[in-house]
Motif scaffolding. Structure first.
Motif, short mmCIF file in Angstrom:
data_model
loop_
_atom_site.label_atom_id
_atom_site.label_comp_id
_atom_site.label_asym_id
_atom_site.label_seq_id
_atom_site.Cartn_x
_atom_site.Cartn_y
_atom_site.Cartn_z
N ARG A 46 27.33 58.01 46.69
CA ARG A 46 27.55 56.68 47.19
C ARG A 46 27.83 55.52 45.81
NH1 ARG A 46 21.69 56.91 50.46
NH2 ARG A 46 22.60 57.30 51.71
N GLN A 47 26.92 55.94 44.91
CA GLN A 47 27.95 55.20 43.40
C GLN A 47 29.34 55.51 43.84
OE1 GLN A 47 25.75 57.27 40.30
NE2 GLN A 47 23.53 56.21 41.30
N ARG A 48 29.61 55.63 44.00
CA ARG A 48 31.08 56.35 43.51
C ARG A 48 32.11 55.71 44.89
NH1 ARG A 48 32.86 62.27 42.13
NH2 ARG A 48 31.85 62.57 39.92
N HIS A 49 31.36 55.17 45.64
CA HIS A 49 31.75 54.54 46.80
C HIS A 49 31.25 53.22 46.48
CE1 HIS A 49 31.43 52.56 50.77
NE2 HIS A 49 32.47 53.09 51.23
N ASP A 50 30.67 52.89 46.05
CA ASP A 50 30.26 51.09 45.71
C ASP A 50 30.84 50.71 44.56
OD1 ASP A 50 28.52 51.21 47.90
OD2 ASP A 50 26.63 51.19 46.16
N ALA A 51 31.03 51.79 43.62
CA ALA A 51 32.42 51.58 41.93
C ALA A 51 33.72 51.34 43.11
CB ALA A 51 32.11 52.78 41.32
N LEU A 52 34.40 52.46 44.14
CA LEU A 52 35.36 51.79 44.64
C LEU A 52 35.84 51.23 44.98
CD1 LEU A 52 36.48 55.73 45.07
CD2 LEU A 52 37.44 54.38 44.06
N GLN A 53 33.75 50.89 45.83
CA GLN A 53 34.44 49.43 46.59
C GLN A 53 34.42 48.04 45.94
OE1 GLN A 53 31.53 48.86 49.62
NE2 GLN A 53 32.51 47.89 50.90
N ALA A 54 34.09 48.06 44.91
CA ALA A 54 33.84 47.16 44.04
C ALA A 54 35.59 47.12 42.70
CB ALA A 54 33.26 46.93 42.95
N SER A 55 35.98 48.24 43.00
CA SER A 55 37.02 48.04 42.56
C SER A 55 38.20 47.16 43.20
CB SER A 55 37.37 49.73 42.09
OG SER A 55 38.94 49.08 41.48
N HIS A 56 38.15 47.87 45.10
CA HIS A 56 38.69 47.65 45.78
C HIS A 56 39.51 46.07 45.76
CE1 HIS A 56 41.30 47.39 49.06
NE2 HIS A 56 40.56 47.05 50.11
N GLN A 57 37.89 45.48 45.41
CA GLN A 57 37.60 43.67 46.06
C GLN A 57 38.41 43.62 45.29
OE1 GLN A 57 34.30 42.89 46.24
NE2 GLN A 57 33.17 44.08 48.43
N LYS A 58 37.76 44.03 43.69
CA LYS A 58 38.81 43.16 42.45
C LYS A 58 40.29 43.34 42.24
CE LYS A 58 38.93 43.53 37.57
NZ LYS A 58 38.15 44.46 36.26
N LEU A 59 41.04 44.47 42.64
CA LEU A 59 42.49 45.08 43.35
C LEU A 59 42.68 43.84 44.00
CD1 LEU A 59 42.56 48.91 42.95
CD2 LEU A 59 43.48 47.04 41.11
N SER A 60 42.24 43.74 45.25
CA SER A 60 42.43 42.35 46.79
C SER A 60 42.51 40.91 45.67
CB SER A 60 41.12 42.80 47.39
OG SER A 60 41.27 43.90 48.38
N GLU A 61 41.22 40.74 44.28
CA GLU A 61 41.59 39.75 44.33
C GLU A 61 42.77 39.39 43.36
OE1 GLU A 61 40.64 35.64 43.57
OE2 GLU A 61 39.65 37.39 45.22
N GLU A 62 42.79 40.64 41.94
CA GLU A 62 44.05 40.52 41.55
C GLU A 62 45.82 40.24 42.45
OE1 GLU A 62 43.91 44.07 39.24
OE2 GLU A 62 41.89 42.57 37.98
N VAL A 63 45.45 40.99 43.51
CA VAL A 63 46.69 41.59 44.41
C VAL A 63 46.73 38.99 44.85
CG1 VAL A 63 47.58 41.67 46.66
CG2 VAL A 63 47.21 43.16 45.59
N ARG A 64 45.78 38.67 45.65
CA ARG A 64 45.82 37.42 46.11
C ARG A 64 46.31 36.84 45.09
NH1 ARG A 64 42.95 33.46 45.80
NH2 ARG A 64 41.11 34.16 44.40
N ARG A 65 45.74 36.80 43.53
CA ARG A 65 46.39 35.61 42.65
C ARG A 65 47.35 36.28 42.05
NH1 ARG A 65 40.73 36.63 40.05
NH2 ARG A 65 41.59 38.66 38.88
#
Length: 265
Positions: A46-65
């Motif tokens: 679960r922790q890995r899932h949460d971390a990966l999801q946070a990383s995914h959001q961060k990456l999505s934000e970077e892609v948007r920027r």
């Protein structure tokens, strides 16, 4: 290139999340709570899932920027290209204006040259030139020469009344003209032809007073004597003929004067 790398990282993170979810789904329910190790494994996933999801959001934000930056860069490039096109248009317009200005200057210079040439031509028409009349050379304006020739042409046609008017007008218009002595001579002859003997004598004498050395002076003196004879002034005619012979002894008029005197005795 930065956007592509970010997108690749996001894809890998998504695949990891999907794999974790699959593992959770594949485990039997009774196995999840067999022991503490299983619970720790679940918590870890679960922790890995949460971390990966946070990383995914961060990456999505970077892609948007990154996409926004790329869009802004494209707009900047378009603006720069527009400015370059504008500068090129202004440069072409300036060159066109410069070329037109050069043509205008050339036209003005050509016109100035034509005007100057025209002025020179007109001035030459009024500039005095050397003329020779009755053996005498002097300077005369073109207008003087034209008017004198016109008056003499009238005399030679035999229109003596009109010739008187022409020569009288000439003398009034050009009182200092080098043609005046000859004009007085022909005026006197025109008056003699119309039997205006007294005025003829006056004009012949005016000529002799001012131009006693004129080539036609002996003829003028002889004409005075002829007018006097027409007026029956025999004594005056004799005196005029005798003076003619003394003053102009080598002239043809002096020979004619001697012949007249011999016939008057």
């Amino acid at each position: 290139m930065q956007t592509t790398a970010v997108m690749r990282a996001a894809s890998r993170a998504a695949m990891t999340l999907c794999l974790g979810a699959s593992l959770l789904g594949a485990m039997p329910a009774h196995a999840l709570f067999d022991d503490d190790e299983a619970r720790r494994a679940i918590l870890d996933l679960r922790q890995r899932h949460d971390a990966l999801q946070a990383s995914h959001q961060k990456l999505s934000e970077e892609v948007r920027r990154a996409n926004e930056e790329n869009a802004q860069m494209r707009r900047s490039l378009l603006d720069l290209q527009s400015q370059i096109d504008g500068l090129r248009a202004d440069s072409a317009k300036s060159r066109g204006q410069g070329e037109q200005l050069a043509r205008d200057v050339a036209d003005v210079q050509k016109r100035q040259k034509e005007i100057a040439q025209g002025v020179d031509d007109r001035l030459r028409k009024f500039e005095p030139g050397k003329v020779t009349v009755d053996g005498r050379e002097f300077l005369a304006d073109p207008a003087e020469t034209r008017d004198y020739d016109a008056a003499l042409a009238i005399f030679r046609k035999g229109d003596f009344a009109a010739a008187q008017t022409a020569f009288s007008g000439f003398i009034k218009r050009y009182p200092q003209s080098g043609y005046n002595a000859s004009s007085l001579f022909w005026l006197g002859n025109a008056q003699y032809a119309t039997r205006d003997y007294k005025e003829a004598i006056n004009n012949f004498r005016s000529m002799l007073t001012v131009n006693a050395d004129h080539p036609r002076a002996p003829e003028a003196a002889l004409s005075i004597a002829n007018c006097q004879l027409e007026l029956k002034e025999v004594r005056g005619a004799r005196k005029t003929l005798e003076d003619l012979i003394k003053v102009y002894p080598q002239s043809e008029a002096a020979l004619a004067a001697k012949d007249r005197l011999s016939k008057m005795r």
